[in-house]
Design a protein around this motif. Sequence first.
Motif, PDB file in Angstrom:
ATOM      1  N   THR A   1      -8.017  -1.619   0.225  1.00 19.37           N
ATOM      2  CA  THR A   1      -6.673  -1.184   0.619  1.00 19.37           C
ATOM      3  C   THR A   1      -5.966  -0.507  -0.547  1.00 19.37           C
ATOM      4  N   ILE A   2      -6.110  -1.088  -1.737  1.00 18.55           N
ATOM      5  CA  ILE A   2      -5.489  -0.529  -2.941  1.00 18.55           C
ATOM      6  C   ILE A   2      -6.074   0.846  -3.259  1.00 18.55           C
TER       7      ILE A   2
ATOM      8  N   ALA B   1      -5.018   3.511  -0.795  1.00 20.39           N
ATOM      9  CA  ALA B   1      -3.615   3.906  -0.993  1.00 20.39           C
ATOM     10  C   ALA B   1      -3.483   4.861  -2.171  1.00 20.39           C
TER      11      ALA B   1
ATOM     12  N   ALA C   1       0.829  -1.206   0.000  1.00 17.76           N
ATOM     13  CA  ALA C   1       0.000   0.000   0.000  1.00 17.76           C
ATOM     14  C   ALA C   1       0.866   1.260   0.000  1.00 17.76           C
TER      15      ALA C   1
ATOM     16  N   CYS D   1      -4.213  -8.646  -2.163  1.00 19.65           N
ATOM     17  CA  CYS D   1      -4.402  -7.467  -1.318  1.00 19.65           C
ATOM     18  C   CYS D   1      -5.819  -6.924  -1.567  1.00 19.65           C
TER      19      CYS D   1
END
Length: 233
Positions: free
Chosen positions: A61-62, A65, A25, A57
């Motif tokens: 979260t991606i 980020a 991230a 992942c």
Amino acid sequence: MGKSWKNAGKVEKAAQKGQIFTKLAREIAVAAKAGGPDPDANSRLRLAIDAAKKVSCPNDTIERAIKKGAGLLDDGKAIEEITYEGYGPHGVGVIVECQTDNKHRTAPDMRHAFKSHEGNMGEQGSVAWMFDRVGLLEGTKAGTFDPDEEAIEGGANEVYANDDGSYEFYTAPEDLDAVRDALTKRGWKITKAEFSFTPKTPTELTDEQRKDVEEFLGYLDDMDDTHRVYATL
């Protein structure tokens, strides 16, 4: 007893996966900050997202980020890229690239890592002279081909085979994008494209000394803020 051990193992694996996700991230956030939030127009971001998806992942979260790096999510914690240099056990030159939201935490942690492994963290440039700055690409290609011919036609300086069937191409830093484009046109699926360091003269070590160094490098790599580690091996 066995059940408790299994639960402990699951907790440890979950912690390791969480650490991996955190590092991925950070790279996504840094890439988005450097080149914008559109992966189609930002090759570093696209590769970072691909790497994150490869290990499952979470999409949340991606996306978080990307927004963080693009300045669309203000949580008061900006990610900085900081490089530390020093000598590890037995005089091995080491460069550590970190991504951190708190350099006041990272610097003393890094200094302790060197000192606790019979090394010494130095000033900026203290060991950089022991390395060449290069462009590094990693990729795979289907079918039969001559790796050396692919490197020549793609404009790379060197090519090496990995155990997993992929190949690493080394270029001059300024040629990284051009070589990536050339290899892509030749049917290569590029999985890594980044600036890297290679040692000018590897440090000569005995087997026992090498174990000490590898233990130190593993310790550095496991630190939360570490992104990449290079050594004169």
